[in-house]
Design a protein around this motif. Sequence first.
Motif, PDB file in Angstrom:
ATOM      1  N   GLN A 203       0.807  -1.211   0.000  1.00 55.89           N
ATOM      2  CA  GLN A 203       0.000   0.000   0.000  1.00 55.89           C
ATOM      3  C   GLN A 203       0.844   1.267   0.000  1.00 55.89           C
ATOM      4  OE1 GLN A 203      -3.451  -0.061  -0.225  1.00 55.89           O
ATOM      5  NE2 GLN A 203      -3.075  -2.235  -0.574  1.00 55.89           N
ATOM      6  N   ASP A 204       2.152   1.149   0.292  1.00 55.73           N
ATOM      7  CA  ASP A 204       2.958   2.351   0.462  1.00 55.73           C
ATOM      8  C   ASP A 204       3.846   2.688  -0.737  1.00 55.73           C
ATOM      9  OD1 ASP A 204       4.587   0.204   0.774  1.00 55.73           O
ATOM     10  OD2 ASP A 204       5.537   0.865   2.632  1.00 55.73           O
ATOM     11  N   LEU A 205       3.640   2.008  -1.862  1.00 56.28           N
ATOM     12  CA  LEU A 205       4.379   2.371  -3.065  1.00 56.28           C
ATOM     13  C   LEU A 205       3.739   3.609  -3.691  1.00 56.28           C
ATOM     14  CD1 LEU A 205       5.099  -0.985  -4.968  1.00 56.28           C
ATOM     15  CD2 LEU A 205       6.628   0.307  -3.505  1.00 56.28           C
ATOM     16  N   ASP A 206       4.558   4.529  -4.162  1.00 53.62           N
ATOM     17  CA  ASP A 206       3.990   5.690  -4.842  1.00 53.62           C
ATOM     18  C   ASP A 206       3.607   5.294  -6.270  1.00 53.62           C
ATOM     19  OD1 ASP A 206       6.189   6.393  -6.810  1.00 53.62           O
ATOM     20  OD2 ASP A 206       7.329   6.616  -4.960  1.00 53.62           O
ATOM     21  N   PRO A 207       2.782   6.103  -6.961  1.00 54.49           N
ATOM     22  CA  PRO A 207       2.298   5.741  -8.306  1.00 54.49           C
ATOM     23  C   PRO A 207       3.406   5.465  -9.315  1.00 54.49           C
ATOM     24  CG  PRO A 207       1.000   7.547  -7.433  1.00 54.49           C
ATOM     25  CD  PRO A 207       2.140   7.348  -6.482  1.00 54.49           C
ATOM     26  N   ILE A 208       4.526   6.185  -9.217  1.00 60.03           N
ATOM     27  CA  ILE A 208       5.618   5.983 -10.171  1.00 60.03           C
ATOM     28  C   ILE A 208       6.303   4.640  -9.924  1.00 60.03           C
ATOM     29  CG2 ILE A 208       7.813   6.874 -11.033  1.00 60.03           C
ATOM     30  CD1 ILE A 208       5.320   8.499 -11.825  1.00 60.03           C
ATOM     31  N   GLU A 209       6.475   4.262  -8.659  1.00 55.75           N
ATOM     32  CA  GLU A 209       7.056   2.954  -8.343  1.00 55.75           C
ATOM     33  C   GLU A 209       6.171   1.829  -8.885  1.00 55.75           C
ATOM     34  OE1 GLU A 209       9.633   3.301  -4.265  1.00 55.75           O
ATOM     35  OE2 GLU A 209       7.487   3.583  -4.078  1.00 55.75           O
ATOM     36  N   VAL A 210       4.857   1.981  -8.737  1.00 54.72           N
ATOM     37  CA  VAL A 210       3.924   0.978  -9.256  1.00 54.72           C
ATOM     38  C   VAL A 210       4.035   0.913 -10.776  1.00 54.72           C
ATOM     39  CG1 VAL A 210       1.496   0.346  -9.505  1.00 54.72           C
ATOM     40  CG2 VAL A 210       2.328   1.224  -7.323  1.00 54.72           C
ATOM     41  N   ALA A 211       4.064   2.082 -11.416  1.00 51.13           N
ATOM     42  CA  ALA A 211       4.166   2.134 -12.879  1.00 51.13           C
ATOM     43  C   ALA A 211       5.445   1.467 -13.378  1.00 51.13           C
ATOM     44  CB  ALA A 211       4.111   3.588 -13.356  1.00 51.13           C
ATOM     45  N   LEU A 212       6.558   1.727 -12.713  1.00 49.19           N
ATOM     46  CA  LEU A 212       7.830   1.123 -13.095  1.00 49.19           C
ATOM     47  C   LEU A 212       7.801  -0.392 -12.917  1.00 49.19           C
ATOM     48  CD1 LEU A 212      10.308   3.733 -11.587  1.00 49.19           C
ATOM     49  CD2 LEU A 212       9.931   3.269 -14.020  1.00 49.19           C
ATOM     50  N   SER A 213       7.111  -0.852 -11.875  1.00 48.84           N
ATOM     51  CA  SER A 213       6.980  -2.293 -11.643  1.00 48.84           C
ATOM     52  C   SER A 213       6.166  -2.948 -12.760  1.00 48.84           C
ATOM     53  CB  SER A 213       6.313  -2.552 -10.289  1.00 48.84           C
ATOM     54  OG  SER A 213       7.116  -2.087  -9.227  1.00 48.84           O
ATOM     55  N   TYR A 214       5.073  -2.300 -13.147  1.00 43.97           N
ATOM     56  CA  TYR A 214       4.263  -2.813 -14.265  1.00 43.97           C
ATOM     57  C   TYR A 214       5.099  -2.868 -15.539  1.00 43.97           C
ATOM     58  CZ  TYR A 214      -0.131  -2.316 -11.615  1.00 43.97           C
ATOM     59  OH  TYR A 214      -1.145  -2.449 -10.705  1.00 43.97           O
ATOM     60  N   GLN A 215       5.854  -1.809 -15.789  1.00 46.14           N
ATOM     61  CA  GLN A 215       6.666  -1.746 -16.997  1.00 46.14           C
ATOM     62  C   GLN A 215       7.712  -2.865 -17.020  1.00 46.14           C
ATOM     63  OE1 GLN A 215       9.696   1.426 -17.538  1.00 46.14           O
ATOM     64  NE2 GLN A 215       8.581   1.961 -19.404  1.00 46.14           N
ATOM     65  N   ARG A 216       8.341  -3.116 -15.885  1.00 44.76           N
ATOM     66  CA  ARG A 216       9.360  -4.166 -15.830  1.00 44.76           C
ATOM     67  C   ARG A 216       8.748  -5.551 -16.036  1.00 44.76           C
ATOM     68  NH1 ARG A 216      13.692  -3.872 -11.196  1.00 44.76           N
ATOM     69  NH2 ARG A 216      14.548  -5.455 -12.585  1.00 44.76           N
ATOM     70  N   LEU A 217       7.565  -5.768 -15.483  1.00 44.91           N
ATOM     71  CA  LEU A 217       6.887  -7.056 -15.695  1.00 44.91           C
ATOM     72  C   LEU A 217       6.596  -7.277 -17.175  1.00 44.91           C
ATOM     73  CD1 LEU A 217       4.454  -7.215 -12.649  1.00 44.91           C
ATOM     74  CD2 LEU A 217       6.042  -9.019 -13.317  1.00 44.91           C
ATOM     75  N   ILE A 218       6.127  -6.235 -17.837  1.00 45.10           N
ATOM     76  CA  ILE A 218       5.788  -6.344 -19.258  1.00 45.10           C
ATOM     77  C   ILE A 218       7.034  -6.556 -20.111  1.00 45.10           C
ATOM     78  CG2 ILE A 218       4.904  -5.042 -21.239  1.00 45.10           C
ATOM     79  CD1 ILE A 218       2.882  -3.753 -19.266  1.00 45.10           C
ATOM     80  N   GLU A 219       8.089  -5.791 -19.817  1.00 44.21           N
ATOM     81  CA  GLU A 219       9.283  -5.837 -20.667  1.00 44.21           C
ATOM     82  C   GLU A 219      10.221  -6.997 -20.333  1.00 44.21           C
ATOM     83  OE1 GLU A 219      11.142  -2.046 -20.326  1.00 44.21           O
ATOM     84  OE2 GLU A 219       9.604  -1.008 -21.525  1.00 44.21           O
ATOM     85  N   GLU A 220      10.458  -7.254 -19.044  1.00 40.77           N
ATOM     86  CA  GLU A 220      11.464  -8.236 -18.657  1.00 40.77           C
ATOM     87  C   GLU A 220      10.907  -9.641 -18.467  1.00 40.77           C
ATOM     88  OE1 GLU A 220      14.246  -6.831 -15.666  1.00 40.77           O
ATOM     89  OE2 GLU A 220      13.625  -4.777 -16.074  1.00 40.77           O
ATOM     90  N   VAL A 221       9.654  -9.741 -18.015  1.00 44.09           N
ATOM     91  CA  VAL A 221       9.025 -11.057 -17.881  1.00 44.09           C
ATOM     92  C   VAL A 221       8.281 -11.414 -19.157  1.00 44.09           C
ATOM     93  CG1 VAL A 221       7.428 -12.436 -16.472  1.00 44.09           C
ATOM     94  CG2 VAL A 221       8.840 -10.703 -15.386  1.00 44.09           C
ATOM     95  N   GLU A 222       8.136 -10.404 -20.043  1.00 41.65           N
ATOM     96  CA  GLU A 222       7.450 -10.578 -21.326  1.00 41.65           C
ATOM     97  C   GLU A 222       6.019 -11.073 -21.120  1.00 41.65           C
ATOM     98  OE1 GLU A 222       9.868 -13.114 -23.717  1.00 41.65           O
ATOM     99  OE2 GLU A 222      11.449 -11.617 -23.972  1.00 41.65           O
ATOM    100  N   ILE A 223       5.297 -10.290 -20.315  1.00 41.07           N
ATOM    101  CA  ILE A 223       3.908 -10.612 -20.014  1.00 41.07           C
ATOM    102  C   ILE A 223       3.022  -9.535 -20.637  1.00 41.07           C
ATOM    103  CG2 ILE A 223       3.924  -9.330 -17.824  1.00 41.07           C
ATOM    104  CD1 ILE A 223       2.144 -11.485 -16.651  1.00 41.07           C
ATOM    105  N   THR A 224       1.880  -9.928 -21.159  1.00 36.73           N
ATOM    106  CA  THR A 224       0.969  -8.965 -21.778  1.00 36.73           C
ATOM    107  C   THR A 224       0.180  -8.220 -20.702  1.00 36.73           C
ATOM    108  OG1 THR A 224      -0.864 -10.543 -21.923  1.00 36.73           O
ATOM    109  CG2 THR A 224       0.696 -10.473 -23.773  1.00 36.73           C
ATOM    110  N   GLN A 225      -0.416  -7.104 -21.082  1.00 37.12           N
ATOM    111  CA  GLN A 225      -1.219  -6.351 -20.121  1.00 37.12           C
ATOM    112  C   GLN A 225      -2.417  -7.171 -19.646  1.00 37.12           C
ATOM    113  OE1 GLN A 225      -2.252  -2.243 -20.670  1.00 37.12           O
ATOM    114  NE2 GLN A 225      -0.365  -1.759 -21.772  1.00 37.12           N
ATOM    115  N   GLU A 226      -2.969  -8.001 -20.534  1.00 31.97           N
ATOM    116  CA  GLU A 226      -4.103  -8.849 -20.156  1.00 31.97           C
ATOM    117  C   GLU A 226      -3.706  -9.842 -19.067  1.00 31.97           C
ATOM    118  OE1 GLU A 226      -3.162  -8.203 -23.193  1.00 31.97           O
ATOM    119  OE2 GLU A 226      -4.885  -7.413 -24.306  1.00 31.97           O
TER     120      GLU A 226
ATOM    121  N   LEU B 191      -1.057  -9.628 -17.147  1.00 28.38           N
ATOM    122  CA  LEU B 191      -0.647  -8.854 -15.983  1.00 28.38           C
ATOM    123  C   LEU B 191      -1.855  -8.458 -15.150  1.00 28.38           C
ATOM    124  CD1 LEU B 191       1.458  -7.360 -14.331  1.00 28.38           C
ATOM    125  CD2 LEU B 191       1.328  -5.464 -15.958  1.00 28.38           C
ATOM    126  N   SER B 192      -2.938  -8.122 -15.824  1.00 30.48           N
ATOM    127  CA  SER B 192      -4.183  -7.769 -15.146  1.00 30.48           C
ATOM    128  C   SER B 192      -4.657  -8.915 -14.263  1.00 30.48           C
ATOM    129  CB  SER B 192      -5.256  -7.413 -16.178  1.00 30.48           C
ATOM    130  OG  SER B 192      -6.503  -7.206 -15.555  1.00 30.48           O
TER     131      SER B 192
END
Length: 303
Positions: free
Chosen positions: A134-157, A159-160
Amino acid sequence: MAKATKKQALGRGLSALLKDPENDIQSVSDKNADQVIGNVVELDINAIEVNPFQPRTNFSEEALQELASSIRELGIIQPITVRKLEFNKFQLVSGERRFRASKIVGLKTIPAYIRIANDQESLEMALVENIQRQDLDPIEVALSYQRLIEEVEITQEKLSDRVGKKRSTITNYLRLLKLHPIIQTGMRDGFISMGHGRALINIEKNKDQIDIYEKIVAEGLSVRDTEQLVKAYKEGSEKEKSTIAKKSKKSVPGFISENLEAIKENLAVKVDIRASSNGKGKIVIPFHSEEEFHRLRKILSGE
Protein backbone atom coordinates in the motif's frame (compact mmCIF):
# COMPACT_ATOMS: atom_id res chain seq x y z
CA MET A 1 4.17 -19.12 24.13
CA ALA A 2 5.14 -22.81 23.91
CA LYS A 3 3.82 -22.95 20.36
CA ALA A 4 5.90 -19.94 19.30
CA THR A 5 9.01 -21.39 20.94
CA LYS A 6 8.48 -24.70 19.16
CA LYS A 7 8.13 -22.92 15.79
CA GLN A 8 11.30 -20.91 16.42
CA ALA A 9 13.22 -24.04 17.38
CA LEU A 10 11.99 -25.73 14.20
CA GLY A 11 13.31 -22.79 12.17
CA ARG A 12 16.74 -23.17 13.75
CA GLY A 13 16.66 -26.90 13.05
CA LEU A 14 15.90 -26.30 9.38
CA SER A 15 18.70 -23.76 9.28
CA ALA A 16 21.15 -26.46 10.34
CA LEU A 17 19.76 -28.74 7.61
CA LEU A 18 20.51 -26.08 4.98
CA LYS A 19 24.11 -25.82 6.18
CA ASP A 20 24.72 -29.52 5.62
CA PRO A 21 26.54 -29.94 2.26
CA GLU A 22 24.98 -33.38 1.88
CA ASN A 23 21.52 -31.80 1.94
CA ASP A 24 22.09 -28.98 -0.57
CA ILE A 25 18.54 -28.44 -1.83
CA GLN A 26 18.39 -27.05 -5.39
CA SER A 27 14.92 -28.10 -6.54
CA VAL A 28 11.56 -29.08 -5.10
CA SER A 29 12.28 -32.73 -5.95
CA ASP A 30 15.45 -32.91 -3.81
CA LYS A 31 15.55 -34.85 -0.55
CA ASN A 32 14.18 -32.84 2.42
CA ALA A 33 12.96 -30.07 0.09
CA ASP A 34 9.45 -30.41 1.49
CA GLN A 35 10.80 -29.60 4.96
CA VAL A 36 12.36 -26.34 3.81
CA ILE A 37 10.46 -24.88 0.84
CA GLY A 38 7.61 -22.70 2.05
CA ASN A 39 8.61 -22.99 5.71
CA VAL A 40 10.04 -20.31 7.99
CA VAL A 41 13.77 -20.83 8.46
CA GLU A 42 16.25 -18.88 10.58
CA LEU A 43 18.94 -17.84 8.09
CA ASP A 44 22.30 -16.21 8.71
CA ILE A 45 21.77 -12.61 7.68
CA ASN A 46 25.18 -12.53 5.97
CA ALA A 47 24.11 -15.43 3.72
CA ILE A 48 21.45 -13.20 2.10
CA GLU A 49 22.07 -10.72 -0.72
CA VAL A 50 19.72 -7.94 -1.80
CA ASN A 51 17.46 -8.47 -4.78
CA PRO A 52 18.63 -6.67 -7.96
CA PHE A 53 15.01 -6.89 -9.17
CA GLN A 54 13.69 -4.85 -6.23
CA PRO A 55 11.28 -2.26 -7.70
CA ARG A 56 11.37 -0.07 -4.63
CA THR A 57 14.10 2.56 -4.88
CA ASN A 58 13.08 4.95 -2.10
CA PHE A 59 14.16 3.91 1.41
CA SER A 60 13.74 6.59 4.07
CA GLU A 61 16.63 6.44 6.53
CA GLU A 62 14.43 7.81 9.31
CA ALA A 63 11.75 5.20 8.64
CA LEU A 64 14.38 2.44 8.65
CA GLN A 65 15.67 3.64 12.02
CA GLU A 66 12.14 3.57 13.42
CA LEU A 67 11.56 0.07 12.07
CA ALA A 68 14.91 -0.97 13.56
CA SER A 69 13.75 0.27 16.97
CA SER A 70 10.57 -1.78 16.63
CA ILE A 71 12.55 -4.88 15.66
CA ARG A 72 14.91 -4.33 18.59
CA GLU A 73 11.93 -4.40 20.97
CA LEU A 74 9.57 -6.89 19.33
CA GLY A 75 11.71 -8.87 16.89
CA ILE A 76 10.76 -9.74 13.29
CA ILE A 77 6.98 -10.19 13.20
CA GLN A 78 6.69 -10.98 9.48
CA PRO A 79 9.40 -13.18 7.89
CA ILE A 80 11.13 -12.03 4.71
CA THR A 81 11.01 -14.15 1.53
CA VAL A 82 14.17 -15.39 -0.18
CA ARG A 83 15.13 -17.68 -3.03
CA LYS A 84 17.95 -20.18 -2.80
CA LEU A 85 20.90 -19.42 -5.08
CA GLU A 86 23.49 -22.03 -4.14
CA PHE A 87 24.80 -23.76 -1.04
CA ASN A 88 24.00 -21.57 1.99
CA LYS A 89 23.47 -18.52 -0.23
CA PHE A 90 20.14 -16.74 -0.70
CA GLN A 91 18.64 -13.70 -2.40
CA LEU A 92 15.82 -11.46 -1.20
CA VAL A 93 12.50 -11.68 -2.99
CA SER A 94 10.57 -9.37 -0.65
CA GLY A 95 11.12 -7.73 2.72
CA GLU A 96 14.13 -5.51 2.00
CA ARG A 97 13.09 -2.90 4.57
CA ARG A 98 12.94 -5.56 7.30
CA PHE A 99 16.27 -6.94 6.08
CA ARG A 100 17.96 -3.52 6.13
CA ALA A 101 16.51 -2.63 9.54
CA SER A 102 17.63 -6.00 10.96
CA LYS A 103 21.19 -5.28 9.84
CA ILE A 104 21.01 -1.88 11.56
CA VAL A 105 19.99 -3.63 14.79
CA GLY A 106 22.85 -6.09 14.36
CA LEU A 107 20.82 -9.29 14.12
CA LYS A 108 22.85 -12.36 13.18
CA THR A 109 19.88 -14.34 11.83
CA ILE A 110 16.49 -13.49 10.33
CA PRO A 111 13.34 -15.61 9.80
CA ALA A 112 12.66 -16.25 6.11
CA TYR A 113 10.39 -18.17 3.77
CA ILE A 114 12.49 -20.05 1.21
CA ARG A 115 11.56 -20.48 -2.42
CA ILE A 116 13.24 -22.13 -5.38
CA ALA A 117 13.05 -19.87 -8.42
CA ASN A 118 15.03 -18.86 -11.49
CA ASP A 119 15.86 -15.23 -12.25
CA GLN A 120 12.69 -14.59 -14.24
CA GLU A 121 10.47 -16.17 -11.59
CA SER A 122 12.28 -14.19 -8.88
CA LEU A 123 11.75 -10.95 -10.78
CA GLU A 124 8.08 -11.70 -11.25
CA MET A 125 7.58 -12.66 -7.59
CA ALA A 126 9.38 -9.56 -6.35
CA LEU A 127 7.46 -7.21 -8.62
CA VAL A 128 4.03 -8.74 -8.01
CA GLU A 129 4.51 -8.89 -4.23
CA ASN A 130 5.72 -5.29 -4.11
CA ILE A 131 2.86 -4.03 -6.29
CA GLN A 132 0.44 -5.33 -3.65
CA ARG A 133 2.00 -3.05 -1.01
CA GLN A 134 0.00 0.00 0.00
CA ASP A 135 2.96 2.35 0.46
CA LEU A 136 4.38 2.37 -3.06
CA ASP A 137 3.99 5.69 -4.84
CA PRO A 138 2.30 5.74 -8.31
CA ILE A 139 5.62 5.98 -10.17
CA GLU A 140 7.06 2.95 -8.34
CA VAL A 141 3.92 0.98 -9.26
CA ALA A 142 4.17 2.13 -12.88
CA LEU A 143 7.83 1.12 -13.09
CA SER A 144 6.98 -2.29 -11.64
CA TYR A 145 4.26 -2.81 -14.26
CA GLN A 146 6.67 -1.75 -17.00
CA ARG A 147 9.36 -4.17 -15.83
CA LEU A 148 6.89 -7.06 -15.69
CA ILE A 149 5.79 -6.34 -19.26
CA GLU A 150 9.28 -5.84 -20.67
CA GLU A 151 11.46 -8.24 -18.66
CA VAL A 152 9.02 -11.06 -17.88
CA GLU A 153 7.45 -10.58 -21.33
CA ILE A 154 3.91 -10.61 -20.01
CA THR A 155 0.97 -8.96 -21.78
CA GLN A 156 -1.22 -6.35 -20.12
CA GLU A 157 -4.10 -8.85 -20.16
CA LYS A 158 -2.09 -11.49 -18.27
CA LEU A 159 -0.65 -8.85 -15.98
CA SER A 160 -4.18 -7.77 -15.15
CA ASP A 161 -5.02 -11.30 -14.01
CA ARG A 162 -1.72 -11.70 -12.13
CA VAL A 163 -2.03 -8.57 -10.00
CA GLY A 164 -5.82 -8.45 -9.76
CA LYS A 165 -6.19 -5.04 -11.42
CA LYS A 166 -8.26 -3.92 -14.41
CA ARG A 167 -6.30 -3.48 -17.63
CA SER A 168 -7.41 0.16 -17.76
CA THR A 169 -5.89 0.72 -14.30
CA ILE A 170 -2.56 -0.72 -15.46
CA THR A 171 -2.67 1.45 -18.60
CA ASN A 172 -3.29 4.58 -16.51
CA TYR A 173 -0.25 3.82 -14.36
CA LEU A 174 1.98 3.15 -17.38
CA ARG A 175 0.97 6.45 -18.98
CA LEU A 176 2.44 8.29 -15.97
CA LEU A 177 5.91 7.32 -17.22
CA LYS A 178 5.36 9.66 -20.18
CA LEU A 179 5.41 12.63 -17.81
CA HIS A 180 8.53 14.78 -17.58
CA PRO A 181 10.97 13.45 -14.91
CA ILE A 182 10.52 16.62 -12.84
CA ILE A 183 6.78 15.93 -12.61
CA GLN A 184 7.36 12.26 -11.82
CA THR A 185 9.61 13.35 -8.95
CA GLY A 186 6.92 15.75 -7.74
CA MET A 187 4.44 12.88 -7.67
CA ARG A 188 6.86 10.64 -5.77
CA ASP A 189 7.41 13.41 -3.22
CA GLY A 190 3.67 13.89 -2.77
CA PHE A 191 3.34 17.39 -4.20
CA ILE A 192 0.79 16.21 -6.76
CA SER A 193 -1.44 13.14 -6.95
CA MET A 194 -1.88 10.51 -9.63
CA GLY A 195 -5.03 12.40 -10.70
CA HIS A 196 -2.97 15.54 -11.37
CA GLY A 197 -0.46 13.45 -13.32
CA ARG A 198 -3.13 11.86 -15.49
CA ALA A 199 -4.41 15.31 -16.44
CA LEU A 200 -0.92 16.61 -17.24
CA ILE A 201 -0.23 13.72 -19.63
CA ASN A 202 -2.51 15.46 -22.13
CA ILE A 203 -0.05 18.39 -22.43
CA GLU A 204 2.37 17.56 -25.24
CA LYS A 205 4.97 20.32 -24.87
CA ASN A 206 7.41 19.58 -22.05
CA LYS A 207 7.86 23.24 -21.18
CA ASP A 208 4.12 23.88 -20.88
CA GLN A 209 3.70 20.61 -18.97
CA ILE A 210 6.28 21.72 -16.39
CA ASP A 211 4.91 25.27 -16.22
CA ILE A 212 1.39 23.99 -15.52
CA TYR A 213 2.79 21.56 -12.94
CA GLU A 214 4.49 24.44 -11.12
CA LYS A 215 1.25 26.44 -11.34
CA ILE A 216 -0.62 23.50 -9.72
CA VAL A 217 1.85 23.34 -6.84
CA ALA A 218 2.13 27.10 -6.33
CA GLU A 219 -1.63 27.70 -6.34
CA GLY A 220 -2.68 24.45 -4.66
CA LEU A 221 -4.96 23.45 -7.54
CA SER A 222 -7.21 20.43 -7.06
CA VAL A 223 -7.40 17.59 -9.58
CA ARG A 224 -10.68 19.05 -10.92
CA ASP A 225 -9.11 22.52 -11.24
CA THR A 226 -6.18 20.92 -13.08
CA GLU A 227 -8.46 19.04 -15.48
CA GLN A 228 -10.30 22.27 -16.31
CA LEU A 229 -7.00 24.12 -16.77
CA VAL A 230 -5.70 21.43 -19.13
CA LYS A 231 -8.99 21.44 -21.07
CA ALA A 232 -8.77 25.21 -21.53
CA TYR A 233 -5.17 24.81 -22.66
CA LYS A 234 -6.06 22.12 -25.22
CA GLU A 235 -8.92 24.16 -26.65
CA GLY A 236 -7.11 27.53 -26.71
CA SER A 237 -5.08 29.24 -29.40
CA GLU A 238 -1.29 29.26 -29.25
CA LYS A 239 -1.38 32.67 -27.55
CA GLU A 240 -3.99 31.49 -25.04
CA LYS A 241 -1.97 28.32 -24.37
CA SER A 242 1.07 30.41 -23.52
CA THR A 243 -0.98 32.52 -21.11
CA ILE A 244 -2.58 29.51 -19.43
CA ALA A 245 0.75 27.71 -18.98
CA LYS A 246 2.49 30.80 -17.66
CA LYS A 247 4.09 30.16 -14.29
CA SER A 248 2.48 31.64 -11.24
CA LYS A 249 4.34 34.72 -10.01
CA LYS A 250 2.75 34.78 -6.59
CA SER A 251 5.13 36.08 -3.97
CA VAL A 252 5.65 34.16 -0.74
CA PRO A 253 5.14 36.19 2.46
CA GLY A 254 8.37 36.92 4.34
CA PHE A 255 7.37 34.99 7.47
CA ILE A 256 7.18 31.84 5.30
CA SER A 257 10.41 32.25 3.35
CA GLU A 258 12.27 32.99 6.59
CA ASN A 259 11.15 29.74 8.22
CA LEU A 260 10.70 27.28 5.35
CA GLU A 261 14.23 25.85 5.43
CA ALA A 262 14.06 25.34 9.20
CA ILE A 263 10.81 23.40 8.82
CA LYS A 264 12.28 21.21 6.07
CA GLU A 265 15.40 20.52 8.13
CA ASN A 266 13.40 19.64 11.25
CA LEU A 267 11.08 17.23 9.43
CA ALA A 268 13.75 15.85 7.05
CA VAL A 269 11.29 15.86 4.12
CA LYS A 270 10.46 18.24 1.29
CA VAL A 271 7.69 20.56 2.48
CA ASP A 272 5.37 22.56 0.25
CA ILE A 273 3.84 25.72 1.71
CA ARG A 274 1.07 27.44 -0.19
CA ALA A 275 -0.03 30.90 0.92
CA SER A 276 -1.92 33.92 -0.32
CA SER A 277 -0.92 37.54 0.14
CA ASN A 278 -3.22 37.90 3.17
CA GLY A 279 -1.18 35.33 5.08
CA LYS A 280 -3.60 32.41 4.79
CA GLY A 281 -2.35 29.09 3.45
CA LYS A 282 -1.53 25.48 4.16
CA ILE A 283 1.48 23.21 4.66
CA VAL A 284 1.74 19.98 2.65
CA ILE A 285 4.00 17.33 4.23
CA PRO A 286 4.52 14.22 2.06
CA PHE A 287 5.27 10.74 3.45
CA HIS A 288 6.03 7.46 1.67
CA SER A 289 5.26 4.79 4.24
CA GLU A 290 3.36 4.10 7.46
CA GLU A 291 6.62 4.24 9.39
CA GLU A 292 7.48 7.65 7.98
CA PHE A 293 3.98 8.90 8.82
CA HIS A 294 4.41 7.86 12.46
CA ARG A 295 7.88 9.46 12.54
CA LEU A 296 6.42 12.76 11.35
CA ARG A 297 3.51 12.43 13.79
CA LYS A 298 5.93 12.12 16.71
CA ILE A 299 7.89 15.19 15.61
CA LEU A 300 4.76 17.28 15.12
CA SER A 301 3.22 16.17 18.43
CA GLY A 302 6.49 16.71 20.32
CA GLU A 303 6.75 13.11 21.52
